[in-house]
Scaffold this motif. Sequence first.
Motif, PDB file in Angstrom:
ATOM      1  N   LEU A 304       0.830  -1.209   0.000  1.00  0.00           N
ATOM      2  CA  LEU A 304       0.000   0.000   0.000  1.00  0.00           C
ATOM      3  C   LEU A 304       0.866   1.262   0.000  1.00  0.00           C
ATOM      4  CD1 LEU A 304      -2.841   1.317   0.252  1.00  0.00           C
ATOM      5  CD2 LEU A 304      -2.487   1.253   2.733  1.00  0.00           C
ATOM      6  N   GLN A 305       1.898   1.277   0.812  1.00  0.00           N
ATOM      7  CA  GLN A 305       2.763   2.461   0.890  1.00  0.00           C
ATOM      8  C   GLN A 305       3.391   2.777  -0.458  1.00  0.00           C
ATOM      9  OE1 GLN A 305       5.412   1.342   4.097  1.00  0.00           O
ATOM     10  NE2 GLN A 305       4.214   2.449   5.635  1.00  0.00           N
ATOM     11  N   HIS A 306       3.802   1.743  -1.182  1.00  0.00           N
ATOM     12  CA  HIS A 306       4.380   1.961  -2.511  1.00  0.00           C
ATOM     13  C   HIS A 306       3.325   2.518  -3.462  1.00  0.00           C
ATOM     14  CE1 HIS A 306       6.835   1.285  -6.097  1.00  0.00           C
ATOM     15  NE2 HIS A 306       5.710   0.865  -6.661  1.00  0.00           N
ATOM     16  N   ILE A 307       2.116   1.967  -3.409  1.00  0.00           N
ATOM     17  CA  ILE A 307       1.047   2.425  -4.304  1.00  0.00           C
ATOM     18  C   ILE A 307       0.701   3.884  -4.029  1.00  0.00           C
ATOM     19  CG2 ILE A 307      -1.395   2.128  -4.868  1.00  0.00           C
ATOM     20  CD1 ILE A 307      -0.984  -0.889  -4.515  1.00  0.00           C
ATOM     21  N   ILE A 308       0.620   4.246  -2.748  1.00  0.00           N
ATOM     22  CA  ILE A 308       0.299   5.634  -2.376  1.00  0.00           C
ATOM     23  C   ILE A 308       1.342   6.595  -2.942  1.00  0.00           C
ATOM     24  CG2 ILE A 308       0.177   7.232  -0.424  1.00  0.00           C
ATOM     25  CD1 ILE A 308      -1.133   4.995   1.181  1.00  0.00           C
ATOM     26  N   GLN A 309       2.589   6.188  -2.914  1.00  0.00           N
ATOM     27  CA  GLN A 309       3.676   7.035  -3.407  1.00  0.00           C
ATOM     28  C   GLN A 309       3.683   7.168  -4.923  1.00  0.00           C
ATOM     29  OE1 GLN A 309       7.153   5.156  -1.774  1.00  0.00           O
ATOM     30  NE2 GLN A 309       6.639   5.688   0.345  1.00  0.00           N
ATOM     31  N   ASN A 310       3.039   6.234  -5.618  1.00  0.00           N
ATOM     32  CA  ASN A 310       3.117   6.216  -7.072  1.00  0.00           C
ATOM     33  C   ASN A 310       1.778   6.329  -7.792  1.00  0.00           C
ATOM     34  OD1 ASN A 310       6.122   5.411  -7.847  1.00  0.00           O
ATOM     35  ND2 ASN A 310       5.562   4.269  -5.990  1.00  0.00           N
ATOM     36  N   ASN A 311       0.683   6.417  -7.030  1.00  0.00           N
ATOM     37  CA  ASN A 311      -0.630   6.491  -7.652  1.00  0.00           C
ATOM     38  C   ASN A 311      -1.455   7.533  -6.904  1.00  0.00           C
ATOM     39  OD1 ASN A 311      -3.361   6.007  -8.477  1.00  0.00           O
ATOM     40  ND2 ASN A 311      -2.766   3.945  -9.147  1.00  0.00           N
ATOM     41  N   ASN A 312      -1.932   8.536  -7.628  1.00  0.00           N
ATOM     42  CA  ASN A 312      -2.682   9.611  -6.978  1.00  0.00           C
ATOM     43  C   ASN A 312      -4.011   9.137  -6.415  1.00  0.00           C
ATOM     44  OD1 ASN A 312      -0.761  11.587  -7.487  1.00  0.00           O
ATOM     45  ND2 ASN A 312      -1.553  11.950  -9.566  1.00  0.00           N
ATOM     46  N   LYS A 414       8.348 -14.787  -0.218  1.00  0.00           N
ATOM     47  CA  LYS A 414       9.355 -15.776   0.182  1.00  0.00           C
ATOM     48  C   LYS A 414      10.713 -15.589  -0.488  1.00  0.00           C
ATOM     49  CE  LYS A 414       6.577 -19.506   2.033  1.00  0.00           C
ATOM     50  NZ  LYS A 414       6.429 -20.962   2.136  1.00  0.00           N
ATOM     51  N   GLY A 415      10.870 -14.496  -1.217  1.00  0.00           N
ATOM     52  CA  GLY A 415      12.188 -14.174  -1.764  1.00  0.00           C
ATOM     53  C   GLY A 415      12.682 -15.087  -2.862  1.00  0.00           C
ATOM     54  N   VAL A 416      11.791 -15.750  -3.592  1.00  0.00           N
ATOM     55  CA  VAL A 416      12.235 -16.706  -4.615  1.00  0.00           C
ATOM     56  C   VAL A 416      12.746 -16.023  -5.882  1.00  0.00           C
ATOM     57  CG1 VAL A 416      10.760 -18.571  -3.800  1.00  0.00           C
ATOM     58  CG2 VAL A 416       9.870 -16.963  -5.489  1.00  0.00           C
ATOM     59  N   TYR A 417      12.392 -14.746  -6.087  1.00  0.00           N
ATOM     60  CA  TYR A 417      12.837 -14.030  -7.279  1.00  0.00           C
ATOM     61  C   TYR A 417      13.964 -13.043  -6.959  1.00  0.00           C
ATOM     62  CZ  TYR A 417       8.591 -15.927  -9.337  1.00  0.00           C
ATOM     63  OH  TYR A 417       7.606 -16.775  -9.786  1.00  0.00           O
ATOM     64  N   ARG A 418      14.569 -13.193  -5.818  1.00  0.00           N
ATOM     65  CA  ARG A 418      15.643 -12.284  -5.410  1.00  0.00           C
ATOM     66  C   ARG A 418      16.749 -12.279  -6.467  1.00  0.00           C
ATOM     67  NH1 ARG A 418      20.014 -13.333  -1.849  1.00  0.00           N
ATOM     68  NH2 ARG A 418      19.052 -15.327  -1.295  1.00  0.00           N
ATOM     69  N   GLY A 419      17.108 -11.081  -6.919  1.00  0.00           N
ATOM     70  CA  GLY A 419      18.152 -10.935  -7.924  1.00  0.00           C
ATOM     71  C   GLY A 419      17.681 -11.112  -9.346  1.00  0.00           C
ATOM     72  N   LYS A 420      16.397 -11.442  -9.547  1.00  0.00           N
ATOM     73  CA  LYS A 420      15.865 -11.699 -10.893  1.00  0.00           C
ATOM     74  C   LYS A 420      14.965 -10.578 -11.401  1.00  0.00           C
ATOM     75  CE  LYS A 420      15.939 -16.698 -10.033  1.00  0.00           C
ATOM     76  NZ  LYS A 420      15.120 -17.941  -9.948  1.00  0.00           N
ATOM     77  N   ILE A 421      14.519  -9.680 -10.521  1.00  0.00           N
ATOM     78  CA  ILE A 421      13.639  -8.580 -10.921  1.00  0.00           C
ATOM     79  C   ILE A 421      14.461  -7.295 -10.995  1.00  0.00           C
ATOM     80  CG2 ILE A 421      11.544  -7.294 -10.364  1.00  0.00           C
ATOM     81  CD1 ILE A 421      11.068 -10.257 -10.979  1.00  0.00           C
ATOM     82  N   THR A 422      14.582  -6.754 -12.205  1.00  0.00           N
ATOM     83  CA  THR A 422      15.402  -5.552 -12.393  1.00  0.00           C
ATOM     84  C   THR A 422      14.626  -4.371 -12.978  1.00  0.00           C
ATOM     85  OG1 THR A 422      16.118  -6.372 -14.567  1.00  0.00           O
ATOM     86  CG2 THR A 422      17.521  -6.887 -12.665  1.00  0.00           C
ATOM     87  N   SER A 423      13.539  -4.653 -13.696  1.00  0.00           N
ATOM     88  CA  SER A 423      12.812  -3.574 -14.374  1.00  0.00           C
ATOM     89  C   SER A 423      11.694  -2.958 -13.517  1.00  0.00           C
ATOM     90  CB  SER A 423      12.214  -4.079 -15.692  1.00  0.00           C
ATOM     91  OG  SER A 423      11.271  -5.104 -15.444  1.00  0.00           O
ATOM     92  N   ARG A 424      11.444  -3.562 -12.370  1.00  0.00           N
ATOM     93  CA  ARG A 424      10.423  -3.045 -11.447  1.00  0.00           C
ATOM     94  C   ARG A 424      10.994  -3.002 -10.039  1.00  0.00           C
ATOM     95  NH1 ARG A 424       8.787  -2.264 -15.795  1.00  0.00           N
ATOM     96  NH2 ARG A 424       6.720  -2.695 -16.699  1.00  0.00           N
ATOM     97  N   LYS A 425      10.362  -2.186  -9.204  1.00  0.00           N
ATOM     98  CA  LYS A 425      10.783  -2.159  -7.799  1.00  0.00           C
ATOM     99  C   LYS A 425      10.519  -3.532  -7.196  1.00  0.00           C
ATOM    100  CE  LYS A 425       9.950   0.106  -3.327  1.00  0.00           C
ATOM    101  NZ  LYS A 425      11.376   0.276  -3.006  1.00  0.00           N
ATOM    102  N   TYR A 426      11.467  -3.992  -6.407  1.00  0.00           N
ATOM    103  CA  TYR A 426      11.361  -5.332  -5.803  1.00  0.00           C
ATOM    104  C   TYR A 426      11.372  -5.219  -4.287  1.00  0.00           C
ATOM    105  CZ  TYR A 426      12.658 -10.106  -4.466  1.00  0.00           C
ATOM    106  OH  TYR A 426      12.701 -11.342  -3.879  1.00  0.00           O
ATOM    107  N   TRP A 427      10.510  -6.034  -3.634  1.00  0.00           N
ATOM    108  CA  TRP A 427      10.463  -6.063  -2.171  1.00  0.00           C
ATOM    109  C   TRP A 427      10.181  -7.484  -1.731  1.00  0.00           C
ATOM    110  CZ3 TRP A 427       6.617  -7.544   1.292  1.00  0.00           C
ATOM    111  CH2 TRP A 427       6.842  -7.204   2.628  1.00  0.00           C
ATOM    112  N   SER A 428      10.791  -7.880  -0.635  1.00  0.00           N
ATOM    113  CA  SER A 428      10.482  -9.197  -0.062  1.00  0.00           C
ATOM    114  C   SER A 428      10.563  -9.085   1.453  1.00  0.00           C
ATOM    115  CB  SER A 428      11.464 -10.265  -0.565  1.00  0.00           C
ATOM    116  OG  SER A 428      12.758 -10.060  -0.018  1.00  0.00           O
ATOM    117  N   LEU A 429      10.106 -10.116   2.134  1.00  0.00           N
ATOM    118  CA  LEU A 429      10.220 -10.145   3.592  1.00  0.00           C
ATOM    119  C   LEU A 429      11.697 -10.191   3.989  1.00  0.00           C
ATOM    120  CD1 LEU A 429       7.371 -12.563   4.755  1.00  0.00           C
ATOM    121  CD2 LEU A 429       7.452 -10.083   4.957  1.00  0.00           C
TER     122      LEU A 429
END
Length: 429
Positions: A304-312, A414-429
């Motif tokens: 939600l915090q990311h969406i608020i920062q990027n969507n009016n 669960k962090g399974v895509y760690r290091g594989k997402i480069t074109s979008r903001k990435y977040w994991s636990l």
Amino acid sequence: MYSELLEKKKKLAVIGLGYVGLPIALEFAKKISVIGFDINQARIEMMMNSIDPSKELEKEAFNNCDIEFTNSLDKLREANFFIVAVPTPVDSNNVPDLVPVIKASETVGKVLKKGDYVVYESTVYPGCTEEDCLPIMESLSGLKMGTDFKLGYSPERINPGDKEHTLSSIIKVVSGCDEESLDTIAKVYELVVKAGVHKASSIKVAEAAKIIENTQRDLNIALMNELSIIFDKMNINTFEVLEAAGTKWNFLKFQPGLVGGHCIGVDPYYLTYKSNKLGYDAQVILAGRAINDGMAAHVAKNVLQHIIQNNNDVKTAKVLVMGTTFKENVSDIRNSKVADVIKELQSYSLQVHVTDPHANSDELHHEYGYRLSPDLSSDYDAVIITVPHLAYLSMDDNAFAAITKSNGIIADVKGVYRGKITSRKYWSL
């Protein structure tokens, strides 16, 4: 009893044919005569056609099995060795719901005969088998434990979706009301458990052993979840920290995540309930439960915090939740904490789409009030991979870019895509 079962002069019955009961019933049915009892007629009909309603077992698992599926008390009366494997959930207030195990005890009490054996596998707090279930059976049957029939407890260790740690390959804890019953129950289970049995000194010890198996896991995961909350505030990736710490020989390799299902997120409450009745308020166990139960809100809040920062306009924002079962590669939705994530997101008026290759849409609607989304969009503000099913693991950075806005976020629980997402903001636990 043992030799008569082996010679098929007597029958074994399994009461409750869900994730636990059906595998046990079929395994025994390869050696002895079995009656599979369940109160759900629709499920009985499916099993009569070699279909596992829980979608865990293949059709071949029913081959060469001496088993009769029924919901008839008259048919159940033909058995002499009863195994109770009904669910033991908690209610909305996390209080043990003993209704299924009480009803099963009433059922057994109505058909119990002299010389019979009754073994409970349902997860309960220490003392439940002898203090809550036994009086019901004695009252309805007019028989007395020890002199007329034998009682035991053998905690289930079924792990849905796990094809390696199966019934036959996991050591089985067994217990009985006396030495004779303990020896007989052990021998009966040794028919199907190749790994062998562990004889507990009493029924209460066996009940307690089951409870702490999952309580221990719950607390270790709670520690990882609390660490992930702390590290998130420091902009440190928790999985990288765990990877580094894991190089030490005695570091326990637990990971953060949503803790749901019918075991880890439920069993500790049985122990704390009993503890409270005895005048002691469990502190560490309940603290762990509070952390784990709060992780759904933590995930939703970060998205939600990311969406608020990027969507009016948050109300126009769309979120895709990938995976809604309680764990990977199973169809089981019981106590899925993904439902809490979805509920939390919807409380902020976000549009939430849900996908899952294993879950049943009608079951989800009945249990949680939402359905799987038939059509997916290409402009999600956020994608949350809550359950990394095998079907999702082939997705790469391009696949996620194709379904999200350029300023979207990929939340990988669960962090399974760690290091594989480069074109979008990435977040994991």
